[in-house]
Design a protein around this motif. Structure first.
Motif, short mmCIF file in Angstrom:
data_model
loop_
_atom_site.label_atom_id
_atom_site.label_comp_id
_atom_site.label_asym_id
_atom_site.label_seq_id
_atom_site.Cartn_x
_atom_site.Cartn_y
_atom_site.Cartn_z
N THR A 30 56.22 32.74 50.83
CA THR A 30 56.15 31.44 50.17
C THR A 30 56.34 30.33 51.16
OG1 THR A 30 58.49 31.50 49.76
CG2 THR A 30 57.06 32.36 48.04
N PHE A 83 46.79 20.99 48.32
CA PHE A 83 47.30 22.30 48.75
C PHE A 83 46.90 22.61 50.18
CE2 PHE A 83 47.47 23.08 44.09
CZ PHE A 83 48.83 23.32 44.03
N GLU A 84 45.75 22.10 50.58
CA GLU A 84 45.32 22.33 51.96
C GLU A 84 46.32 21.68 52.91
OE1 GLU A 84 41.35 21.10 52.51
OE2 GLU A 84 41.18 22.07 54.47
N MET A 86 49.39 21.00 52.27
CA MET A 86 50.65 21.73 52.20
C MET A 86 50.58 22.99 53.04
SD MET A 86 52.35 23.13 48.75
CE MET A 86 52.94 21.58 48.18
N ASP A 87 49.42 23.63 53.02
CA ASP A 87 49.23 24.85 53.77
C ASP A 87 49.34 24.56 55.27
OD1 ASP A 87 48.64 27.53 54.13
OD2 ASP A 87 46.51 27.10 54.42
N GLY B 42 49.56 33.45 51.74
CA GLY B 42 50.48 32.42 51.30
C GLY B 42 49.95 31.70 50.07
N ILE B 43 50.86 31.10 49.35
CA ILE B 43 50.49 30.53 48.05
C ILE B 43 49.65 29.27 48.20
CG2 ILE B 43 51.39 29.55 45.92
CD1 ILE B 43 53.80 31.37 46.28
N ALA B 44 50.05 28.40 49.11
CA ALA B 44 49.32 27.14 49.27
C ALA B 44 47.87 27.42 49.65
CB ALA B 44 49.99 26.26 50.33
N ARG B 45 47.68 28.40 50.52
CA ARG B 45 46.33 28.76 50.94
C ARG B 45 45.52 29.30 49.76
NH1 ARG B 45 44.24 31.37 55.52
NH2 ARG B 45 41.99 31.53 55.23
N PHE B 47 45.91 28.57 46.59
CA PHE B 47 45.52 27.47 45.72
C PHE B 47 44.44 26.60 46.36
CE2 PHE B 47 49.82 27.70 43.42
CZ PHE B 47 49.27 28.41 42.38
N THR B 48 44.53 26.41 47.66
CA THR B 48 43.49 25.64 48.35
C THR B 48 42.14 26.28 48.12
OG1 THR B 48 45.11 25.16 50.07
CG2 THR B 48 42.83 24.63 50.55
N PHE B 51 40.99 25.94 44.36
CA PHE B 51 40.49 24.64 43.93
C PHE B 51 39.23 24.23 44.71
CE2 PHE B 51 44.84 24.40 42.27
CZ PHE B 51 44.53 24.13 40.95
N ASN B 52 39.13 24.68 45.95
CA ASN B 52 37.88 24.42 46.67
C ASN B 52 36.72 25.15 46.01
OD1 ASN B 52 38.28 22.57 48.72
ND2 ASN B 52 39.28 24.08 50.01
#
Lengths: 302, 331
Positions: A30, A83-84, A86-87, B42-45, B47-48, B51-52
């Motif tokens: 996470t 989110f990008e 954030m990543d 990873g979670i953020a990736r 979701f990226t 949504f993309n």
């Protein structure tokens, strides 16, 4: 390659038998790095618990709040960018082995601050102010020095970046930067930072509108405008801005009426009738003069 | 830069209008189904990417029907995907039956309901024998109307039936003088000889329907245009006119104009490049009708859920062959 439909990785996996991954393993990724989370997650039974444990719930709540605050026209694209960003921030992508150089770190901080600043248009004042606050913390919190705070150098750098990205000609915005910049070693308080950011964004929009105005005046063949007409427009603009010295609502109305189609048209008409041969006015000159009218109203820092 | 009405909406209306929660919920479901993925990226990736893919319209591939029809954006994305994957069928001028088109649809959406394909085919074939052959573009544009405006067309069908049976479903809206006039018509012997319903009355009902319909409707001005060209029309006549209307296709925004349907140089180039990599295939493609195996080549690139379906389908030997060859070229 990009013309063929490519499914997202999850779609590929859709047919894969749904297996329950040992939760502790997922919890390691996470990026939150909270100790003790993995042990707690291992005992979590329901999916809701799983989502909470690995931080998805919190992440989505924050994202949804940002969407509601900024009300973007395209919320899905907004979320993808959110989110990008954030990543990119997560330690997994920052090069876990070696710490990034000071310069790179500074660039990353600037990029992050810019991203926050652009989340909401400056006319959505509450959202904009919140984002300015977050950007300020971004820039000041992670300094190497002992005392936290934002120095004038970083602040000036940010202003320059905003103007450069705003595609306004350098000579047009340079007077503003001179006026609202701080000295490199000075500490910049939040109020100054906020006023600076707001002024900068408003000026960029002002310049963009002035550019659109110039395109209307422009002779399509020659790519220049008649000097007298251009000057008449600028004079009208100046008159309107002077009227708005005071901030009472009546002044705004007066400024609006001075810029109304009829008074502007009258001024342009007069200029056209009294046409004398003259050197034409270029786009740069027009923008510079228009911006100067605006910048004259900006209070200098300090 | 600003569209103020968006900023004035209450939170829930804003989110509902743009289906934000639908996608967030789906993103979480996908995440739960693919915990392996998040452990890797990873979670953020995750979701990226999610949504993309929604922005690009690739998120509907191989998804269940309930999701594909959940939002107008999903429907438009599905229409676009169907066109892009199978437009070579049209390019080769192949005519297929309703069942065959249904198989193509099921390649992209395994539980796609047969009923919807049948309804689309009925628009093309005007209720004739359902095993007739149809061209790709005829089917595609009829399918577009049927699929995208599904709920709207159901309401239209009900209104049409009411009008046919002499009821005026719109009595509150229609001024008394004209509604009285219209009500007399169907009972007279002359009217029952004619087919269909009167276009102006039909339009009044549809205009009212568009106003209160919560699902997508075609732009009322264009519906009016369609109906103003004729005196009377039948239900299928109306659907055919909608499906052939250039402006409605543009307003929907998923497909290019009919003339440009087969024109996509970038995709052609890509296909040619792929074909060139496959030894021994180039000849059979240039040879002619076998080229119909081309569309099958696009989906196999994307993986497993597709394959069992493909074999279940009554397929000819060539397209099976092409599947394997494509796989080889990727390794």
């Amino acid at each position: 390659m990009d013309v063929l439909p490519v499914p997202l990785p999850s779609a590929k996996m859709a047919a894969v038998e749904k297996r329950r991954l040992p939760v502790a393993q997922a919890a390691n990724f996470t990026g939150s790095g909270r100790p003790g989370v993995s042990r707690a997650a291992a005992t979590a039974e329901s999916e809701e618990d799983f989502l909470r444990q690995v931080g998805v719930t919190e992440m989505l709540r924050a994202a949804l709040l940002k969407v509601l605050e900024a009300r973007p026209e395209e919320p899905i694209a907004f979320l993808a960018h959110y989110f990008e960003n954030m990543d990119l921030r997560s330690p997994a992508n920052g090069g876990a082995g070696e710490p990034p150089g000071q310069l790179l770190l500074q660039q990353q901080r600037l990029g992050r601050a810019l991203w926050h600043l652009r989340l909401a248009h400056h006319s959505q004042r509450t959202a904009f102010n919140n984002n300015v606050g977050v950007a300020y913390e971004c820039l000041s919190a992670s300094g190497r020095k002992k005392k936290p705070g934002l120095d004038g150098r970083t602040y000036s750098e940010l202003l320059k970046r905003i103007c450069r990205d705003g595609e306004a000609p350098e000579e047009v915005v340079a007077p503003l930067l001179r006026k609202i910049q701080c000295r490199d070693h000075e500490a910049v308080p939040l109020a100054v930072f906020r006023a600076g950011m707001l002024t900068c964004f408003v000026l960029l929009e002002f310049v963009a509108r002035a550019g659109a105005l110039y395109r209307l005046l422009e002779d399509p063949g020659l790519a220049v405008a008649d000097r007298h007409v251009g000057q008449a427009v600028l004079d009208t603009l100046e008159g309107a801005l002077q009227a708005s010295d005071d901030t009472t609502p009546a002044r705004y109305l007066e400024a609006g009426s001075r810029l109304g189609p009829d008074s502007l048209a009258l001024a342009m008409d007069r200029a056209l009738v009294a046409r004398r041969p003259s050197t034409p006015m270029t786009r740069e000159e027009f923008l510079e003069k228009a911006a100067a009218l605006f910048i004259a109203k900006v209070k200098p820092v300090g | 830069m600003l569209s103020p009405e968006r900023l004035g909406l209450p939170d829930y209306e804003y989110l509902a209008q743009r289906h934000v929660l639908t996608y967030m919920e789906d993103a979480v479901c996908q995440l739960l189904e693919n915990k392996e993925d998040i452990s890797q990226y990873g979670i953020a990736r995750f979701f990226t990417e999610y949504f993309n893919s929604v922005c690009q319209g690739t998120h509907i591939l191989f998804r269940e029907f309930s999701f594909i029809q959940a939002t107008p954006h999903n429907r438009a994305s599905f229409l676009r995907a169907f066109w892009r994957c199978f437009r070579t069928v049209g390019k080769n001028g192949d005519l297929l039956t309703m069942r065959e088109y249904h198989c193509l649809l099921q390649l992209l959406c395994p539980d796609f309901p047969l009923e919807l394909t049948q309804k689309a085919a009925r628009i093309v074939l005007m209720d004739d024998a359902m095993d007739c052959l149809m061209s790709f573009s005829d089917f595609l544009f009829a399918f577009q109307i049927q699929f995208y405006y599904s709920e709207f067309l159901e309401s239209v069908a009900a209104i049409y039936q009411d009008l046919l049976s002499g009821k005026n479903p719109n009595t509150v809206i229609v001024p008394t003088s004209s509604s009285g006039q219209h009500r007399q018509r169907p009972t007279s012997g002359e009217a029952s000889m004619l087919e269909g319903v009167e276009a102006p009355l039909f339009y009044q009902c549809l205009e009212n329907l568009c106003d209160r319909h919560k699902y997508s409707c075609p732009p009322p001005a264009l519906v009016k245009e369609v109906l103003s060209n004729v005196q009377r029309l039948t239900f299928y006549g109306f659907l055919v006119a909608l499906s052939k209307h250039h402006g409605i296709n543009q307003a929907l925004g998923a497909l290019p104009d009919k003339g440009d349907l087969m024109h996509d140089p970038a995709l052609d180039e890509e296909l040619e490049r792929l074909l060139a990599q496959i030894p021994g295939l180039v000849n059979s493609v240039t040879a002619g009708p076998e080229a119909s195996c081309l569309p099958a080549r696009t989906p196999p690139r994307v993986g497993s859920p597709w394959r069992p379906l493909h074999h279940a389908r009554k397929v000819d030997a060539e397209s099976d062959g092409s599947t394997e060859e494509t796989d080889e070229s990727e390794t």
